[in-house]
Design a protein around this motif. Structure first.
Motif, PDB file in Angstrom:
ATOM      1  N   ASN B  79       0.876  -1.163   0.000  1.00 44.35           N
ATOM      2  CA  ASN B  79       0.000   0.000   0.000  1.00 44.35           C
ATOM      3  C   ASN B  79       0.923   1.226   0.000  1.00 44.35           C
ATOM      4  O   ASN B  79       1.789   1.352   0.864  1.00 44.35           O
ATOM      5  N   HIS B  80       0.732   2.111  -0.960  1.00 41.46           N
ATOM      6  CA  HIS B  80       1.693   3.195  -1.147  1.00 41.46           C
ATOM      7  C   HIS B  80       1.249   4.444  -0.393  1.00 41.46           C
ATOM      8  O   HIS B  80       0.527   5.291  -0.933  1.00 41.46           O
ATOM      9  N   LEU B  81       1.718   4.556   0.840  1.00 38.80           N
ATOM     10  CA  LEU B  81       1.250   5.632   1.714  1.00 38.80           C
ATOM     11  C   LEU B  81       1.752   7.010   1.293  1.00 38.80           C
ATOM     12  O   LEU B  81       1.203   8.020   1.721  1.00 38.80           O
ATOM     13  N   HIS B  82       2.791   7.058   0.455  1.00 37.41           N
ATOM     14  CA  HIS B  82       3.278   8.349  -0.045  1.00 37.41           C
ATOM     15  C   HIS B  82       2.535   8.810  -1.296  1.00 37.41           C
ATOM     16  O   HIS B  82       2.801   9.890  -1.796  1.00 37.41           O
ATOM     17  N   HIS B  83       1.659   7.985  -1.817  1.00 36.28           N
ATOM     18  CA  HIS B  83       0.831   8.375  -2.957  1.00 36.28           C
ATOM     19  C   HIS B  83      -0.136   9.460  -2.475  1.00 36.28           C
ATOM     20  O   HIS B  83      -0.809   9.271  -1.463  1.00 36.28           O
ATOM     21  N   PRO B  84      -0.202  10.582  -3.178  1.00 33.90           N
ATOM     22  CA  PRO B  84      -1.056  11.686  -2.685  1.00 33.90           C
ATOM     23  C   PRO B  84      -2.517  11.288  -2.501  1.00 33.90           C
ATOM     24  O   PRO B  84      -3.253  11.984  -1.800  1.00 33.90           O
ATOM     25  N   ARG B  85      -2.914  10.176  -3.116  1.00 33.35           N
ATOM     26  CA  ARG B  85      -4.319   9.775  -2.974  1.00 33.35           C
ATOM     27  C   ARG B  85      -4.511   8.717  -1.899  1.00 33.35           C
ATOM     28  O   ARG B  85      -5.564   8.073  -1.822  1.00 33.35           O
ATOM     29  N   TYR B 452     -20.536   5.806   6.866  1.00 35.97           N
ATOM     30  CA  TYR B 452     -19.902   6.983   6.266  1.00 35.97           C
ATOM     31  C   TYR B 452     -18.527   6.615   5.720  1.00 35.97           C
ATOM     32  O   TYR B 452     -17.874   5.682   6.204  1.00 35.97           O
ATOM     33  N   LEU B 453     -18.131   7.349   4.698  1.00 33.80           N
ATOM     34  CA  LEU B 453     -16.747   7.275   4.258  1.00 33.80           C
ATOM     35  C   LEU B 453     -15.916   8.098   5.225  1.00 33.80           C
ATOM     36  O   LEU B 453     -16.418   9.051   5.832  1.00 33.80           O
ATOM     37  N   ARG B 454     -14.642   7.740   5.333  1.00 32.36           N
ATOM     38  CA  ARG B 454     -13.800   8.421   6.319  1.00 32.36           C
ATOM     39  C   ARG B 454     -12.426   8.651   5.706  1.00 32.36           C
ATOM     40  O   ARG B 454     -11.828   7.732   5.162  1.00 32.36           O
ATOM     41  N   VAL B 455     -11.961   9.887   5.786  1.00 31.47           N
ATOM     42  CA  VAL B 455     -10.596  10.178   5.359  1.00 31.47           C
ATOM     43  C   VAL B 455      -9.811  10.762   6.528  1.00 31.47           C
ATOM     44  O   VAL B 455     -10.363  11.441   7.393  1.00 31.47           O
ATOM     45  N   THR B 456      -8.529  10.445   6.552  1.00 34.27           N
ATOM     46  CA  THR B 456      -7.598  11.125   7.451  1.00 34.27           C
ATOM     47  C   THR B 456      -6.569  11.803   6.559  1.00 34.27           C
ATOM     48  O   THR B 456      -5.871  11.132   5.793  1.00 34.27           O
ATOM     49  N   LEU B 457      -6.515  13.129   6.635  1.00 36.25           N
ATOM     50  CA  LEU B 457      -5.610  13.880   5.757  1.00 36.25           C
ATOM     51  C   LEU B 457      -4.255  14.001   6.458  1.00 36.25           C
ATOM     52  O   LEU B 457      -3.850  15.063   6.909  1.00 36.25           O
ATOM     53  N   ILE B 458      -3.586  12.866   6.529  1.00 35.13           N
ATOM     54  CA  ILE B 458      -2.364  12.743   7.318  1.00 35.13           C
ATOM     55  C   ILE B 458      -1.149  12.665   6.408  1.00 35.13           C
ATOM     56  O   ILE B 458      -0.013  12.634   6.866  1.00 35.13           O
ATOM     57  N   ASN B 459      -1.400  12.613   5.115  1.00 35.55           N
ATOM     58  CA  ASN B 459      -0.330  12.572   4.123  1.00 35.55           C
ATOM     59  C   ASN B 459      -0.114  13.987   3.599  1.00 35.55           C
ATOM     60  O   ASN B 459      -0.957  14.523   2.877  1.00 35.55           O
ATOM     61  N   PRO B 460       1.002  14.617   3.928  1.00 32.88           N
ATOM     62  CA  PRO B 460       1.172  16.027   3.560  1.00 32.88           C
ATOM     63  C   PRO B 460       1.329  16.247   2.065  1.00 32.88           C
ATOM     64  O   PRO B 460       1.376  17.398   1.623  1.00 32.88           O
ATOM     65  N   LEU B 461       1.397  15.165   1.302  1.00 33.90           N
ATOM     66  CA  LEU B 461       1.523  15.293  -0.152  1.00 33.90           C
ATOM     67  C   LEU B 461       0.167  15.377  -0.831  1.00 33.90           C
ATOM     68  O   LEU B 461       0.071  15.663  -2.027  1.00 33.90           O
ATOM     69  N   THR B 462      -0.895  15.132  -0.089  1.00 37.04           N
ATOM     70  CA  THR B 462      -2.244  15.215  -0.648  1.00 37.04           C
ATOM     71  C   THR B 462      -2.615  16.686  -0.871  1.00 37.04           C
ATOM     72  O   THR B 462      -2.470  17.510   0.036  1.00 37.04           O
ATOM     73  N   THR B 463      -3.100  17.005  -2.060  1.00 39.63           N
ATOM     74  CA  THR B 463      -3.498  18.383  -2.349  1.00 39.63           C
ATOM     75  C   THR B 463      -5.019  18.498  -2.404  1.00 39.63           C
ATOM     76  O   THR B 463      -5.734  17.486  -2.497  1.00 39.63           O
ATOM     77  N   LEU B 467      -8.431  15.887  -3.543  1.00 40.03           N
ATOM     78  CA  LEU B 467      -9.711  15.707  -2.858  1.00 40.03           C
ATOM     79  C   LEU B 467     -10.876  16.031  -3.779  1.00 40.03           C
ATOM     80  O   LEU B 467     -11.932  15.390  -3.715  1.00 40.03           O
ATOM     81  N   ASP B 468     -10.683  17.023  -4.660  1.00 39.10           N
ATOM     82  CA  ASP B 468     -11.706  17.278  -5.687  1.00 39.10           C
ATOM     83  C   ASP B 468     -11.846  16.043  -6.573  1.00 39.10           C
ATOM     84  O   ASP B 468     -12.959  15.634  -6.924  1.00 39.10           O
ATOM     85  N   ALA B 469     -10.715  15.459  -6.913  1.00 39.03           N
ATOM     86  CA  ALA B 469     -10.752  14.261  -7.766  1.00 39.03           C
ATOM     87  C   ALA B 469     -11.446  13.111  -7.041  1.00 39.03           C
ATOM     88  O   ALA B 469     -12.109  12.280  -7.671  1.00 39.03           O
ATOM     89  N   ASP B 472     -15.118  13.537  -7.549  1.00 39.73           N
ATOM     90  CA  ASP B 472     -15.475  13.144  -8.912  1.00 39.73           C
ATOM     91  C   ASP B 472     -15.466  11.622  -9.069  1.00 39.73           C
ATOM     92  O   ASP B 472     -16.351  11.045  -9.708  1.00 39.73           O
ATOM     93  N   ALA B 473     -14.443  10.994  -8.493  1.00 36.34           N
ATOM     94  CA  ALA B 473     -14.332   9.539  -8.621  1.00 36.34           C
ATOM     95  C   ALA B 473     -15.510   8.849  -7.938  1.00 36.34           C
ATOM     96  O   ALA B 473     -16.028   7.842  -8.439  1.00 36.34           O
ATOM     97  N   LEU B 474     -15.937   9.384  -6.806  1.00 37.15           N
ATOM     98  CA  LEU B 474     -17.084   8.799  -6.107  1.00 37.15           C
ATOM     99  C   LEU B 474     -18.352   8.959  -6.943  1.00 37.15           C
ATOM    100  O   LEU B 474     -19.174   8.048  -7.061  1.00 37.15           O
ATOM    101  N   ARG B 475     -18.510  10.154  -7.515  1.00 33.19           N
ATOM    102  CA  ARG B 475     -19.691  10.382  -8.365  1.00 33.19           C
ATOM    103  C   ARG B 475     -19.703   9.415  -9.538  1.00 33.19           C
ATOM    104  O   ARG B 475     -20.729   8.809  -9.861  1.00 33.19           O
ATOM    105  N   ALA B 476     -18.557   9.256 -10.165  1.00 36.45           N
ATOM    106  CA  ALA B 476     -18.481   8.370 -11.330  1.00 36.45           C
ATOM    107  C   ALA B 476     -18.770   6.928 -10.929  1.00 36.45           C
ATOM    108  O   ALA B 476     -19.499   6.209 -11.627  1.00 36.45           O
TER     109      ALA B 476
END
Lengths: 480, 480
Positions: B79-85, B452-463, B467-469, B472-476
């Motif tokens: 699992n690639h924790l440094h991936h911004p997503r 509920y879906l749950r995010v932790t914004l703990i990866n400082p590389l996430t922009t 999150l907008d994407a 969109d991905a959830l909608r799609a």
């Protein structure tokens, strides 16, 4: 890009990491070369307060520090476990490849809890545990976990024992739902066991001591009396814990009669093999743990007998389903939809939620370096202890506490020029001199007959010549 | 040199280590570059059984394996924790320098227990803890330990609380020496707390739940009733545990009224700040933990808010002497001659005997990268969650469970084309689709109003764009 994003990009920059990591690896390689060549002291002794000053926590706000310089200071101030004259605690000189694995583990941070968070580490953990179980001769039903050290491993096993044998639901009902419990074990058992039972609220009587013989091995014929005395004291015995081997002297309790006793009395049979379960890897010495295949649970530290850095402890349950009974509640946000409690969500069965990728180093080193290195290391270290014991016994001014069963050996220097009533003080003084001068790192222990020096020959770089030099150094120090 | 010695010399050879380590560091640098550039999936999904086959434990006897090849396979399967997503669990994308520190730790293996076995790591641990205590506003008397994770940290703190407040010597006397105990805490507390109390034999009633408000924060005005109901049930309350913040929703319990309550009723005040104690580093957000300086004990995971790899958890006691009460027996072979129980023999105060050099990574990263990176990371991640919550709330097809207090956010997709009674199923399906395709890594949680879906914004590389994407991905995915 905001200012913050720029600073984060710099901290996570792959090219900067490349530069810093190569520089570090050169530093570590140089360090390893020096330590294995026995250059310098084993332990560069400095009092706690001195190091607290040397490594003060005056952190800058901006990135001004120098990593390379700091690591150089860390290396020079540390205890050098790869120095051939490190013969101290049961903490090994890790095989260097394992340290690289831990860098991988800490970069990936795939610490499991749930399978998704560590798909590779979960699979490796399962397979490493299966490999260990097969070595121990445990059945196919065996399953378990890797956890943070032998103390936690013993606690994990005893929690399952409590749930299986208390006769009441101690997990949900609590200790007051039934009588106080106790665990039978040799007087000489590691303190982590008394600790685990006290953590669980068993108190002092939670451990019922069983007498040992003159070799510090549990006397199986004393188990009946121990059981009776515990029962008379209003305690319900749930388990017998056997040591393989014990920490102070390396004694291996006789496992087969303990297994018989547990069968007869419906008790959980736990083997604390943190140090000595590795004996199964040695054709010449696996007889020491004959009967370990009958255990309900076994604790085995890879960071003792398998040349791994701390911490990586296996807790194995002969009935894998029991491994779910150590901890048995759920957390909806983490274990969603797992009515069947899958083996792959490991936090269901460990005290840790997140862990490190502990299995990686064990798996990679066995796969890359081959199993023979590790089984031979066990054999050789045990035989080195036997040889050293023989040389000590042959010398008129040394005395071995008890013939060693594994790579742990207690002995003392008994020179004619020092009266016998001062021998205890002498051992302490000798140890302090050698350790603070950095000549050797060894420890001491108090046995019924007094204070003894204690070595664990767990560093495969230690030669017989180093041990001869230890005898000489002790003699010289005693004369000063 | 015997054949064994030759093989050991090869395994410990500094030049071989140099070659292998440089090759690995190039591999890791390439990996880091790819992950931070968001190349490939976040999680390369494969079922547990598939990975168990891929990483089978068929180890050779002789050294035939290829380390580089194995590590390449490990990297690609993780699992690639440094991936911004990666926006999933409270497990961070570690700052890469920390991974290098862990290689140093694992090569040196200076894991403490006693000072001699880790002189530098002991000093660093003391100073890192002092730095943390000062940040929290705790007094000079504060001391503590670093331990293997928040679960173990909470257990360690509660053991001290038990000893201080049970009114009897539970350590030596056992649970039966007095009434059953209980701990008051919000209904929403992390499962590790219920686990810790059950480990100690308190059973299910060992946790007395306190109702929460509509923001999932403990209602201080409900404490009196909880205390009464516990007492009526024959329990002696020993502590209140407040969350800062809670795991499922990131709610911060109001600490000041809890402190007042504990003072009034002579209860131990423990703050589980595993995730949220890091808020003290942020001038903009430290108000969330106002009152934390009044706690008797605090748990703070550096591997959550401080960008460290797992595991490094601080347990801080405002009265440092209390830290000896979690575990209080001795082992002669290890703690020789320390009648005064020195702070520098850390195993006296941790469940682990040997540990890793946990403090090194925290110390080195703060010293080299500076403190601002870490305090800003807290501020920025909290504010990113606020911004994301605003965007979600502004969209007609998303719903936020509760305005976020920190970097944890629960929300759900509520498109008009899906009937409300199917929303629970929808969230689970959406998460599964995104995660198994590797588009994003996020998790889910069950709240009173549903899944509920749950995010932790703990990866400082996430922009914010990531999150907008995500929206969109959830909608799609919901349309498919």
């Amino acid at each position: 890009m905001t200012d913050f994003q720029a600073r984060i990009a710099a901290a996570y920059d792959a090219d900067a990491f490349r530069r810093e990591s190569h520089r570090l690896m050169d530093t570590l390689s140089d360090y390893l070369a020096r330590a294995t060549r026995a250059e310098g002291p084993v332990l560069p002794w400095a009092a706690p307060a001195v190091n607290v000053d040397r490594f003060a926590a005056a952190f800058p706000e901006a990135p001004t520090g120098d990593f390379a310089d700091l690591i150089t200071r860390v290396l020079s101030g540390s205890n050098h476990l790869h120095h051939p004259r490190y013969v101290g605690h049961q903490v090994t000189a890790p095989v260097p490849l394992a340290a690289l694995c831990d860098a991988v583990s800490s970069l990936l941070n795939n610490g499991m809890a749930v399978y998704e968070m560590g798909p590779v580490s979960t699979a490796m953990e399962r397979n490493v545990l299966r490999w260990m179980a097969a070595r121990l001769g445990l059945p196919e039903t065996t399953d378990g976990v890797l956890t943070s050290g032998g103390s936690l491993g013993n606690l994990t096993a005893l929690l399952a024992a409590r749930q299986a044998k208390a006769g009441y639901d101690a997990w949900n009902g609590g200790a007051h739902a039934g009588p106080p419990l106790t665990v039978l074990t040799a007087q000489t058992t590691h303190y982590s066991l008394a600790r685990a039972t006290r953590v669980m609220g068993f108190g002092e009587g939670g451990v019922t001591p069983v007498p040992v013989d003159e070799h510090f091995r549990l006397r199986p014929e004393a188990l009946d009396a121990a059981l009776e005395s515990a029962t008379r004291a209003g305690r319900k015995p749930i388990a017998v814990v056997a040591n393989a081997g014990s920490t102070a002297t390396g004694a291996f309790d006789p496992l087969e009669p303990v297994a018989d006793f547990c069968e007869r009395h419906d008790l959980w049979f736990h083997v604390d093999g943190a140090h000595g379960a590795s004996a199964v890897l040695s054709p010449a010495h696996r007889h020491l743990v004959r009967g370990i295949d009958r255990a309900d649970s076994v604790v085995w530290d890879a960071h003792k007998g398998l040349l791994m850095p701390a911490l990586v402890t296996a807790v194995l349950f002969r009935d894998g389903a029991r491994s779910f009974e150590s901890f048995s509640q759920e957390a909806s946000y983490i274990f969603h939809g797992d009515a069947e409690r899958p083996w792959s969500d490991v936090a269901l069965r460990t005290l840790e939620c997140t862990k490190e990728m502990m299995a990686l180093k064990v798996y990679a080193c066995l796969a890359v370096l081959g199993t023979r290195l590790f089984s031979d290391a066990v054999t050789e270290s045990y035989e080195q202890a036997h040889r050293f014991a023989q040389r000590l016994s042959a010398a008129s001014d040394f005395e071995v506490a008890v013939p060693p069963e594994c790579n742990i050996l207690c002995f003392r220097h008994t020179p004619a020029h020092v009266p016998a009533e001062q021998w205890d003080t002498l051992q302490t003084k000798l140890r302090e001199r050698l350790v603070t001068r950095g000549d050797f790192y060894l420890v001491q222990t108090k046995l019924p007959r007094g204070v003894y020096l204690r070595v664990t020959l767990i560093n495969p770089l230690t030669t017989d010549a180093d041990l001869d030099a230890l005898m000489d150094a002790l003699r010289a120090a005693a004369l000063r």
